[in-house]
Design a protein around this motif. Structure first.
Motif, PDB file in Angstrom:
ATOM      1  N   LEU A 223       0.818  -1.213   0.000  1.00 28.56           N
ATOM      2  CA  LEU A 223       0.000   0.000   0.000  1.00 28.56           C
ATOM      3  C   LEU A 223       0.853   1.265   0.000  1.00 28.56           C
ATOM      4  O   LEU A 223       0.405   2.305  -0.493  1.00 28.56           O
ATOM      5  CB  LEU A 223      -0.947  -0.001   1.200  1.00 28.56           C
ATOM      6  CG  LEU A 223      -2.079  -1.042   1.139  1.00 28.56           C
ATOM      7  CD1 LEU A 223      -2.907  -0.996   2.408  1.00 28.56           C
ATOM      8  CD2 LEU A 223      -2.975  -0.796  -0.073  1.00 28.56           C
ATOM      9  N   ASN A 237      -2.626  -0.614   6.083  1.00 29.24           N
ATOM     10  CA  ASN A 237      -3.431  -1.834   6.002  1.00 29.24           C
ATOM     11  C   ASN A 237      -4.662  -1.745   6.888  1.00 29.24           C
ATOM     12  O   ASN A 237      -5.757  -2.164   6.490  1.00 29.24           O
ATOM     13  CB  ASN A 237      -2.598  -3.055   6.407  1.00 29.24           C
ATOM     14  CG  ASN A 237      -1.576  -3.428   5.350  1.00 29.24           C
ATOM     15  OD1 ASN A 237      -1.608  -2.925   4.230  1.00 29.24           O
ATOM     16  ND2 ASN A 237      -0.643  -4.295   5.705  1.00 29.24           N
ATOM     17  N   PHE A 240      -7.070   0.718   5.278  1.00 34.48           N
ATOM     18  CA  PHE A 240      -7.648   0.127   4.066  1.00 34.48           C
ATOM     19  C   PHE A 240      -8.692  -0.927   4.414  1.00 34.48           C
ATOM     20  O   PHE A 240      -9.776  -0.954   3.825  1.00 34.48           O
ATOM     21  CB  PHE A 240      -6.539  -0.501   3.224  1.00 34.48           C
ATOM     22  CG  PHE A 240      -7.045  -1.205   1.999  1.00 34.48           C
ATOM     23  CD1 PHE A 240      -7.348  -0.491   0.849  1.00 34.48           C
ATOM     24  CD2 PHE A 240      -7.237  -2.585   1.988  1.00 34.48           C
ATOM     25  CE1 PHE A 240      -7.829  -1.137  -0.283  1.00 34.48           C
ATOM     26  CE2 PHE A 240      -7.711  -3.240   0.873  1.00 34.48           C
ATOM     27  CZ  PHE A 240      -8.012  -2.509  -0.267  1.00 34.48           C
ATOM     28  N   PHE A 244     -12.259  -0.031   3.032  1.00 33.66           N
ATOM     29  CA  PHE A 244     -12.650  -0.852   1.884  1.00 33.66           C
ATOM     30  C   PHE A 244     -13.713  -1.871   2.279  1.00 33.66           C
ATOM     31  O   PHE A 244     -14.673  -2.087   1.543  1.00 33.66           O
ATOM     32  CB  PHE A 244     -11.417  -1.568   1.318  1.00 33.66           C
ATOM     33  CG  PHE A 244     -11.729  -2.451   0.148  1.00 33.66           C
ATOM     34  CD1 PHE A 244     -11.888  -1.910  -1.122  1.00 33.66           C
ATOM     35  CD2 PHE A 244     -11.889  -3.820   0.309  1.00 33.66           C
ATOM     36  CE1 PHE A 244     -12.184  -2.723  -2.205  1.00 33.66           C
ATOM     37  CE2 PHE A 244     -12.180  -4.644  -0.764  1.00 33.66           C
ATOM     38  CZ  PHE A 244     -12.325  -4.093  -2.023  1.00 33.66           C
TER      39      PHE A 244
END
Length: 419
Positions: A223, A237, A240, A244
């Motif tokens: 990332l 992470n 995300f 997400f």
């Protein structure tokens, strides 16, 4: 019907009073015209100086300000001024090359050119069509005016949405991959593309949104590189996975697929793979020996399944390998045909591995060697000059000694004569 007041003749005094407001109105109109001219001139000057381009919105703001101050009372005169200020929409790639397609998409991964089937679809189509294109490294910071990725810019014009991109470019450059298909085959292709993009992709998105950590691991996503961020990967992470997963789940639920149980959604995906496999049969591509738009779409979706890491357990990958080996062969054929630079893409994460590269290393080495050679020459010349200076100094000193001896000798003779 005229009234009595309207037919009544005016006196000299009344006529004089009536003329005064008219004169005031004339002055007001003159002031309005001057204000409009001054506003237009100011806007043109700013645009010419590069401080602020005159856009359609800016023209509207100037017109509104002029109206508020008594200007712009004549719509007919305001219309041409607005038309002159209309400019074409700006693009991100200002110094574009004619007929080069500039593609904005997601960054590379070590296992797949793009985690987005839509981005991979467009790039695969561009390669099959043989159009010159260039990927723009924007670190996921840009979106189209529709808020989407991918989008392209061609000759200063933006085209968004993968289906519209392919349709527009195919018409503009006469690159229809489906030109040889019959109407029946076109209908089948349309139905299959709809199944892939409006159903199977959502099955994948459901799994990704429920398992964002497995998705990052499955595609070996870095990332920091993908986002161009300096934050630690652990932090990225976490962010995300939270964002997400939450957004993806909402989208899948809004689409309608997310209301089902995970095992039911998985079965939907397997049925789609089975239908594709039966349509392909033993043919190299879906409609014969040459790939079409359906092959591009199928590859872009199936690659997301096939190229996920073996470290991650994914039911659809296992099903495709065991029950649809012809789909695995199809993915390999498109990869070999369209992505001969696949290894460079995935190892170097190069967005433009397809473009010819200059030889910077060789040139740099040559320049470095030349620089070292020049430095060595300069050093030698400096040493030679230094040696020359030292020898000159020694010679001068040697010459000074006889002169001093002669002076002393003359001095002694003069003293002896005086005595």
């Amino acid at each position: 019907m005229a009234t009595e007041v309207e037919n009544k003749p005016l006196t000299a005094e009344e006529e004089k009073k009536a003329e005064q407001p008219a004169a005031g109105a004339d002055k007001k109109e003159d002031g309005a015209a001057a204000a409009t001219a001054a506003s237009t001139e100011s806007g043109d000057k700013k645009s010419a100086d590069g401080e602020k381009p005159v856009t359609e919105n800016h023209a509207a703001e100037v017109g509104d300000a002029a109206t508020a101050s008594g200007a712009g009372t004549d719509p007919a005169s305001a219309a041409p001024a607005k038309k002159e200020k209309e400019v074409k929409p700006t693009v991100h790639k200002a110094n574009f090359e004619k007929d080069v397609v500039y593609l904005y998409q997601f960054t590379r991964t070590p296992l797949l050119p793009s985690m987005s089937p839509y981005c991979l679809k467009v790039e695969t189509w561009l390669r099959l069509a043989g159009l010159k294109y260039e990927n723009i490294d924007h670190k996921l910071k840009l979106r189209s005016k529709k808020g989407q990725l991918p989008f392209v810019e061609v000759n200063g014009e933006e085209i968004a949405d993968s289906a519209i991109i392919i349709k527009e470019l195919a018409q503009r450059y006469e690159k229809d991959l489906d030109a040889a298909l019959t109407q029946e085959q076109r209908n089948i292709a349309h139905a299959m593309i709809s199944m892939l993009e409006n159903h199977l992709i959502w099955v994948q998105l459901f799994w990704r949104s429920k398992n964002p950590e497995q998705m990052i691991k499955g595609y070996k996503v870095n990332l920091q590189h993908a986002l161009g961020s300096r934050l630690p990967n652990a932090v990225l992470n976490f962010i995300f996975k939270f964002q997400f997963g939450r957004k993806g789940s909402k989208k899948v639920k809004a689409q309608g697929l997310g209301v089902h149980k995970p095992e039911e959604i998985e079965e939907f995906g397997k049925q789609d793979l089975k239908v594709l496999s039966e349509l392909l049969a033993d043919k190299p591509f879906f409609f014969g020996d040459e790939p079409t738009t359906l092959d591009c779409v199928a590859f872009s979706v199936l690659a997301q399944i096939h190229y996920i890491s073996d470290e991650v357990k994914y039911a659809l990958k296992e099903f495709m390998q065991e029950n649809c080996p012809n789909l695995v062969g199809h993915v390999s054929r498109i990869k070999e045909r369209c992505f001969p630079d696949w290894d460079d893409i995935c190892t170097k994460l190069d967005l433009n591995a397809h473009l010819p590269k200059p030889e910077p290393e060789t040139k740099e080495n040559k320049e470095g060697a030349d620089t070292e050679k020049t430095a060595e020459q300069d050093k030698n010349e400096s040493e030679k000059e230094l040696e020359k200076d030292n020898s000159n100094e020694k010679t001068e000193k040697k010459e000074e000694k006889p002169e001093k001896a002669a002076v002393e000798e003359n001095k002694e003779k003069e003293e002896a004569a005086a005595k």
